[in-house]
Design a protein around this motif. Sequence first.
Motif, PDB file in Angstrom:
ATOM      1  N   VAL A   3      -3.499  15.034  -2.184  1.00 22.24           N
ATOM      2  CA  VAL A   3      -2.432  14.280  -2.189  1.00 22.24           C
ATOM      3  C   VAL A   3      -0.659  14.638  -2.881  1.00 22.24           C
ATOM      4  CG1 VAL A   3      -2.504  12.908  -4.210  1.00 22.24           C
ATOM      5  CG2 VAL A   3      -1.070  11.752  -3.034  1.00 22.24           C
ATOM      6  N   GLY A  56      -5.669   9.376   1.471  1.00 25.84           N
ATOM      7  CA  GLY A  56      -5.709   9.466   0.010  1.00 25.84           C
ATOM      8  C   GLY A  56      -7.226   9.514  -0.123  1.00 25.84           C
ATOM      9  N   ASP A  57      -8.054   8.081   0.462  1.00 19.50           N
ATOM     10  CA  ASP A  57      -9.513   7.708  -0.373  1.00 19.50           C
ATOM     11  C   ASP A  57     -10.285   9.245   0.464  1.00 19.50           C
ATOM     12  OD1 ASP A  57     -11.265   5.288  -0.350  1.00 19.50           O
ATOM     13  OD2 ASP A  57     -11.544   6.862  -0.871  1.00 19.50           O
ATOM     14  N   LYS A  78       5.166   8.100   0.858  1.00 18.83           N
ATOM     15  CA  LYS A  78       4.077   7.684   1.336  1.00 18.83           C
ATOM     16  C   LYS A  78       4.443   7.021   3.106  1.00 18.83           C
ATOM     17  CE  LYS A  78       1.496   8.309  -2.045  1.00 18.83           C
ATOM     18  NZ  LYS A  78       0.276   8.494  -1.819  1.00 18.83           N
ATOM     19  N   ILE A 132      -4.230   5.591  -9.933  1.00 14.67           N
ATOM     20  CA  ILE A 132      -3.482   4.429  -8.994  1.00 14.67           C
ATOM     21  C   ILE A 132      -2.811   4.092  -9.658  1.00 14.67           C
ATOM     22  CG2 ILE A 132      -3.786   2.662  -8.231  1.00 14.67           C
ATOM     23  CD1 ILE A 132      -5.674   4.491  -6.889  1.00 14.67           C
ATOM     24  N   TRP A 176      -0.762   4.888   0.005  1.00 17.90           N
ATOM     25  CA  TRP A 176      -2.033   5.488   0.046  1.00 17.90           C
ATOM     26  C   TRP A 176      -1.914   7.079   0.437  1.00 17.90           C
ATOM     27  CZ3 TRP A 176      -7.134   5.051  -1.985  1.00 17.90           C
ATOM     28  CH2 TRP A 176      -7.158   4.087  -2.771  1.00 17.90           C
ATOM     29  N   THR A 177      -1.462   7.120   2.147  1.00 12.86           N
ATOM     30  CA  THR A 177      -1.482   7.673   3.011  1.00 12.86           C
ATOM     31  C   THR A 177      -0.010   8.313   2.958  1.00 12.86           C
ATOM     32  OG1 THR A 177      -2.824   6.280   4.484  1.00 12.86           O
ATOM     33  CG2 THR A 177      -1.466   7.531   5.741  1.00 12.86           C
ATOM     34  N   SER A 230       2.452   2.293   4.618  1.00 15.71           N
ATOM     35  CA  SER A 230       2.477   2.399   4.004  1.00 15.71           C
ATOM     36  C   SER A 230       2.543   0.293   3.988  1.00 15.71           C
ATOM     37  CB  SER A 230       3.168   2.023   2.792  1.00 15.71           C
ATOM     38  OG  SER A 230       4.572   2.287   3.720  1.00 15.71           O
ATOM     39  N   PHE A 250      -1.384   6.177  -4.918  1.00 17.89           N
ATOM     40  CA  PHE A 250      -2.643   7.067  -4.954  1.00 17.89           C
ATOM     41  C   PHE A 250      -1.960   8.609  -5.313  1.00 17.89           C
ATOM     42  CE2 PHE A 250      -5.597   9.908  -3.273  1.00 17.89           C
ATOM     43  CZ  PHE A 250      -6.655  10.340  -4.557  1.00 17.89           C
ATOM     44  N   SER A 285       0.648  -1.110  -0.019  1.00 11.08           N
ATOM     45  CA  SER A 285       0.307   0.067  -0.003  1.00 11.08           C
ATOM     46  C   SER A 285       0.904   1.330   0.162  1.00 11.08           C
ATOM     47  CB  SER A 285      -1.006  -0.168   1.046  1.00 11.08           C
ATOM     48  OG  SER A 285      -1.818   1.037   1.361  1.00 11.08           O
ATOM     49  N   PHE A 287      -8.484   6.934 -10.880  1.00 11.91           N
ATOM     50  CA  PHE A 287      -8.748   6.630  -9.185  1.00 11.91           C
ATOM     51  C   PHE A 287     -10.868   6.302  -9.618  1.00 11.91           C
ATOM     52  CE2 PHE A 287     -10.992   8.028  -5.084  1.00 11.91           C
ATOM     53  CZ  PHE A 287     -10.597   6.790  -4.858  1.00 11.91           C
TER      54      PHE A 287
END
Length: 319
Positions: free
Chosen positions: A134, A289-290, A151, A177, A123-124, A154, A166, A121, A221
């Motif tokens: 982001v 991110g989401d 990130k 993505i 994303w964050t 992760s 992301f 992952s 995305f």
Amino acid sequence: MTLLSTGTDYEQLAAAFRPIFSRIAQGAASREQQRILPEEPIRWLKEAGFGTLRIPREKGGWGASLPQLIALLIELAEADSNLPQALRAHFAFVEDRLNQPDSAQRDRWFQRFRDGELVGSGWTEIGAVKLGEVNTQVTPDERVWRLSGEKFYSTGTLYADWIDVFARRSDNGGDVIALVSTRQSGVEREDDWDGFGQRLTGSGTTRFRQAQVEQEHVYDFAERFRYQTAFYQHILLATLAGIGLAVERDAGRRGEKTLPYVQPRQRRRAARRSSGAAGGRANQQLGVGDPRGGAAGGGVFTAGLYRSRQRRRGADCAA
């Protein structure tokens, strides 16, 4: 055409992995106490095809339904709760591919998963980033695209062959993505997670320094599978259910030495943070991110734990 498996015989499916879960459980306490990354248990799971659980049988996978995947993750979490978390992003990306139309590209991903490759992952982000925003950017190039950014949290990247990132396109600002291979110098991974818990899930920092991304591995995305957030939360709840079963198991072992629920070092760190002292990086504000966030209710956890116990009594977990 999407390919969502509707299930197989659960007991036969679980029988293929329970000996591995047993081996994993034998070393879980010492790994946690000594902070030994579970690279060998991850390898055992890869070699057994655990990463292909949701891929249909006709595509070379195990053909497990979603309830069966969750049930197996509960069993795995009972053996070592770090592992379902470490594999969370992998199963999410597999689920995303299953929801996409049939194509040669999708078949290539299935082949990679059959070969044992895993996805982590990315994303964050932390620092000055708002919810839903982001800073990581991917830039189109004539030959390959380039990814730059950093990130944190992760999860799973230390064990992964690919990272599900992301990012934002530098040319038009679109959210995408990007699937980035870890086999390149432009990807740096650190085991620097210093938060409470999850110490062996590979949840540290990942840096991308003009990392190469194939154009066919950049996805809009907006096309991501719609139940992604609920899917992530179910894996978290499966992990909690497995922890609950492990507590129940260990509580019944009278006279045996068991792993303390809270490590002394972690307890001191938690006390410092609660008193307002400066904490580690994990204590900083996280920007996820989401933007379609949310959490499943506690009732799902209770129901999942109940189903796990019923399954152990011979109930059928097929969809």
